[in-house]
Design a protein around this motif. Structure first.
Motif, PDB file in Angstrom:
ATOM      1  N   ARG A  51       0.856  -1.186   0.000  1.00  0.00           N
ATOM      2  CA  ARG A  51       0.000   0.000   0.000  1.00  0.00           C
ATOM      3  C   ARG A  51       0.890   1.234   0.000  1.00  0.00           C
ATOM      4  NH1 ARG A  51      -1.037   1.884   5.498  1.00  0.00           N
ATOM      5  NH2 ARG A  51       0.012   0.534   7.014  1.00  0.00           N
ATOM      6  N   THR A  52       0.326   2.367  -0.348  1.00  0.00           N
ATOM      7  CA  THR A  52       1.115   3.588  -0.431  1.00  0.00           C
ATOM      8  C   THR A  52       0.833   4.489   0.764  1.00  0.00           C
ATOM      9  OG1 THR A  52      -0.590   4.646  -1.793  1.00  0.00           O
ATOM     10  CG2 THR A  52       1.219   3.550  -2.938  1.00  0.00           C
ATOM     11  N   VAL A  53       1.898   5.068   1.288  1.00  0.00           N
ATOM     12  CA  VAL A  53       1.806   6.040   2.382  1.00  0.00           C
ATOM     13  C   VAL A  53       2.818   7.145   2.107  1.00  0.00           C
ATOM     14  CG1 VAL A  53       1.033   4.365   4.109  1.00  0.00           C
ATOM     15  CG2 VAL A  53       3.461   4.764   3.784  1.00  0.00           C
ATOM     16  N   ALA A 109       2.442   8.616   8.392  1.00  0.00           N
ATOM     17  CA  ALA A 109       3.590   8.701   7.481  1.00  0.00           C
ATOM     18  C   ALA A 109       4.621   7.644   7.854  1.00  0.00           C
ATOM     19  CB  ALA A 109       4.211  10.093   7.543  1.00  0.00           C
ATOM     20  N   VAL A 110       5.465   7.289   6.887  1.00  0.00           N
ATOM     21  CA  VAL A 110       6.455   6.242   7.112  1.00  0.00           C
ATOM     22  C   VAL A 110       7.826   6.877   7.312  1.00  0.00           C
ATOM     23  CG1 VAL A 110       6.833   5.884   4.613  1.00  0.00           C
ATOM     24  CG2 VAL A 110       7.433   4.086   6.243  1.00  0.00           C
ATOM     25  N   ILE A 111       8.547   6.375   8.325  1.00  0.00           N
ATOM     26  CA  ILE A 111       9.875   6.878   8.653  1.00  0.00           C
ATOM     27  C   ILE A 111      10.826   5.688   8.718  1.00  0.00           C
ATOM     28  CG2 ILE A 111      11.296   8.076  10.352  1.00  0.00           C
ATOM     29  CD1 ILE A 111       8.781   9.571  11.239  1.00  0.00           C
ATOM     30  N   PRO A 112      11.767   5.574   7.777  1.00  0.00           N
ATOM     31  CA  PRO A 112      12.713   4.449   7.834  1.00  0.00           C
ATOM     32  C   PRO A 112      13.641   4.571   9.032  1.00  0.00           C
ATOM     33  CG  PRO A 112      13.298   5.970   6.065  1.00  0.00           C
ATOM     34  CD  PRO A 112      11.986   6.437   6.607  1.00  0.00           C
ATOM     35  N   GLU A 113      13.993   3.431   9.600  1.00  0.00           N
ATOM     36  CA  GLU A 113      14.913   3.418  10.720  1.00  0.00           C
ATOM     37  C   GLU A 113      16.300   3.864  10.263  1.00  0.00           C
ATOM     38  OE1 GLU A 113      14.054   2.958  13.682  1.00  0.00           O
ATOM     39  OE2 GLU A 113      12.212   1.764  13.699  1.00  0.00           O
ATOM     40  N   ASN A 114      17.045   4.477  11.173  1.00  0.00           N
ATOM     41  CA  ASN A 114      18.395   4.918  10.830  1.00  0.00           C
ATOM     42  C   ASN A 114      19.324   3.732  10.596  1.00  0.00           C
ATOM     43  OD1 ASN A 114      17.887   7.706  10.992  1.00  0.00           O
ATOM     44  ND2 ASN A 114      18.111   7.681  13.223  1.00  0.00           N
ATOM     45  N   ARG A 115      19.169   2.690  11.412  1.00  0.00           N
ATOM     46  CA  ARG A 115      20.056   1.532  11.308  1.00  0.00           C
ATOM     47  C   ARG A 115      19.372   0.430  10.500  1.00  0.00           C
ATOM     48  NH1 ARG A 115      22.045  -0.385  16.901  1.00  0.00           N
ATOM     49  NH2 ARG A 115      19.810  -0.356  17.380  1.00  0.00           N
ATOM     50  N   GLN A 116      19.990   0.042   9.394  1.00  0.00           N
ATOM     51  CA  GLN A 116      19.414  -0.968   8.510  1.00  0.00           C
ATOM     52  C   GLN A 116      20.292  -2.223   8.419  1.00  0.00           C
ATOM     53  OE1 GLN A 116      16.411  -0.910   6.884  1.00  0.00           O
ATOM     54  NE2 GLN A 116      15.899   1.036   7.884  1.00  0.00           N
ATOM     55  N   ASP A 117      21.189  -2.405   9.370  1.00  0.00           N
ATOM     56  CA  ASP A 117      22.048  -3.590   9.390  1.00  0.00           C
ATOM     57  C   ASP A 117      21.179  -4.844   9.464  1.00  0.00           C
ATOM     58  OD1 ASP A 117      23.707  -5.782  10.518  1.00  0.00           O
ATOM     59  OD2 ASP A 117      25.251  -4.235  10.625  1.00  0.00           O
ATOM     60  N   SER A 118      21.482  -5.835   8.652  1.00  0.00           N
ATOM     61  CA  SER A 118      20.648  -7.034   8.565  1.00  0.00           C
ATOM     62  C   SER A 118      20.799  -7.984   9.746  1.00  0.00           C
ATOM     63  CB  SER A 118      20.945  -7.794   7.267  1.00  0.00           C
ATOM     64  OG  SER A 118      22.298  -8.195   7.225  1.00  0.00           O
ATOM     65  N   ALA A 119      21.602  -7.620  10.727  1.00  0.00           N
ATOM     66  CA  ALA A 119      21.750  -8.454  11.925  1.00  0.00           C
ATOM     67  C   ALA A 119      20.932  -7.923  13.095  1.00  0.00           C
ATOM     68  CB  ALA A 119      23.222  -8.547  12.327  1.00  0.00           C
ATOM     69  N   LEU A 120      20.257  -6.780  12.931  1.00  0.00           N
ATOM     70  CA  LEU A 120      19.642  -6.102  14.072  1.00  0.00           C
ATOM     71  C   LEU A 120      18.174  -6.477  14.222  1.00  0.00           C
ATOM     72  CD1 LEU A 120      21.262  -2.559  13.604  1.00  0.00           C
ATOM     73  CD2 LEU A 120      22.078  -4.501  14.982  1.00  0.00           C
TER      74      LEU A 120
END
Length: 390
Positions: free
Chosen positions: A322-324, A348-359
């Motif tokens: 869906r779109t936001v 509204a959508v806010i991406p997280e600052n940390r995008q490490d795939s282990a977190l």
């Protein structure tokens, strides 16, 4: 590397719908209806009162009209006589309308003294009668496929359907690999971690209708991995976690190849989740997920959950989007699709600052995955973007 869309297309080509089984109505909630079912009766099966009051003839309804009460009708107990001129029957909600009556005056509009009632002056035109078949009629169908919600279960019960044909839950064998893994509750050694991926993925796929089977952790040697594959072979889908890359200890691909795996693809142009592998192992679909926990869970959302839905007869569709609007400005994306963990705040959508795939802690606080195409340009706050609900 292939695109996410190409990977999904090849994964759908590996899947087959599961068989149909009959389950008791009590066990059908959340299952997927596999065949159309038809009502075994009409509801209501008779004209019924929708209010407590008195059943009489509409033609005789007028202010101050008097009637003699000649009987009573309650739910489950009809009045067996016939209502004649000047007569009425006390009636309660759900009771069958007596023969000869075609109107129910609610009790608030009536004055009663002994066996006589007198109508009031503000009786409306509503007859307060639910017609026979007003809800559904015998033979009316519920069409498959349909994931059965509580309201559907209630409807099936009212239709007098006690056994429900549903798709069998796909059995998904989860096979984690690695000497570093121990089960939750065990005491890890100084160089070990807890096997979390299988538990998260099992919960994720059971939520969409799969049946998880958690295999013992396969150690980093060919014999252990081969034995695990042999134990998983009767599943509808084999999902390996870790060991699918090209390091010296990544044995999934070579051992599977020795056992007859026909590989469909390896590596997808996405992040997280690039080292994804799929194929068939002696006829059983198999998908090899990355070992990083966030990568595994994202791939579960993007790839494995849609496969489960397809096996349940719900069609071959990508994870719903869906779109936001964006809640902040975002920078340009790179050459791979990016599935960013993100929060929803004030719509509204806010991406997280940390995008490490282990977190995993970041994934646990995310509401959605913000799905960005490859080479997506920078976008200002307020731009409409696509998200996948978690």
């Amino acid at each position: 590397m292939i695109s996410v869309a190409q990977a999904l297309e090849q994964l759908f080509a590996l899947t087959r719908e599961t068989g149909v089984e009959l389950v008791p109505l009590r066990a059908a909630a959340g299952r997927v209806l596999a065949r159309n079912v038809s009502a075994a009766r009409t509801q209501p099966p008779f004209a019924a009162s929708s209010m407590d009051g008195y059943a009489l003839r509409r033609a005789e309804v007028e202010p101050d009209a008097m009637f003699k009460v000649v009987g009573e009708a309650a739910a489950g107990h009809r009045f067996d006589g016939r209502i004649k001129a000047g007569q009425a029957a006390r009636i309660f909600t759900g009771a069958p309308i007596p023969e000869g009556a075609d109107f129910v005056v609610i009790q608030e509009d009536v004055t009663r003294r002994g066996d006589l009632i007198t109508l009031g002056h503000k009786i409306g035109d509503k007859d307060n009668i639910r017609p026979a078949g007003g809800d559904f009629t015998e033979g009316q169908s519920i069409d498959a496929p349909l994931r059965l919600r509580p309201a559907d279960i209630a409807l099936l019960a009212a239709m007098n359907i006690a056994q429900v044909p549903v798709f069998r839950k796909p059995v998904v064998a989860f096979l984690a690999t690695g000497d570093e893994l121990v089960q939750p509750g065990e005491t890890p050694g100084p160089d070990q971690i807890i096997a979390s991926n299988t538990y998260g993925l099992a919960a994720q796929l059971e939520a969409v209708g799969g049946q998880a089977r958690l295999m013992p952790v396969a150690r980093d040697n060919a014999a252990s991995l081969r034995r695990s594959f042999e134990l998983a072979m009767d599943a509808d889908l084999i999902v390996t976690i870790g060991g699918a890359s090209v390091g010296d200890h990544d044995l999934v691909a070579p051992v599977a190849a020795e056992m007859g795996m026909q590989q469909a693809f390896y590596k997808v142009a996405m992040r997280p989740g690039k080292p994804l592998m799929a194929g068939t192992l002696n006829g059983t679909p198999m998908i090899g997920l990355p070992g990083n926990p966030v990568s595994a869970m994202v791939c579960g959302t993007v790839f494995v959950a849609p496969m489960i839905r397809a096996m349940l007869g719900l069609g071959q569709h990508a994870a719903p989007r869906r779109t936001v609007p964006l809640g902040i400005d975002i920078a340009v994306n790179g050459p791979r699709e990016h599935y960013m963990r993100a929060r929803l705040e004030n719509g509204a959508v806010i991406p997280e600052n940390r995008q490490d795939s282990a977190l995993l802690s970041v994934l646990a606080t995310a509401d959605v995955l913000l799905a960005r195409p490859k080479n997506d340009p920078a976008h200002p706050k307020g731009t409409l973007v696509e998200v996948i609900d978690l």
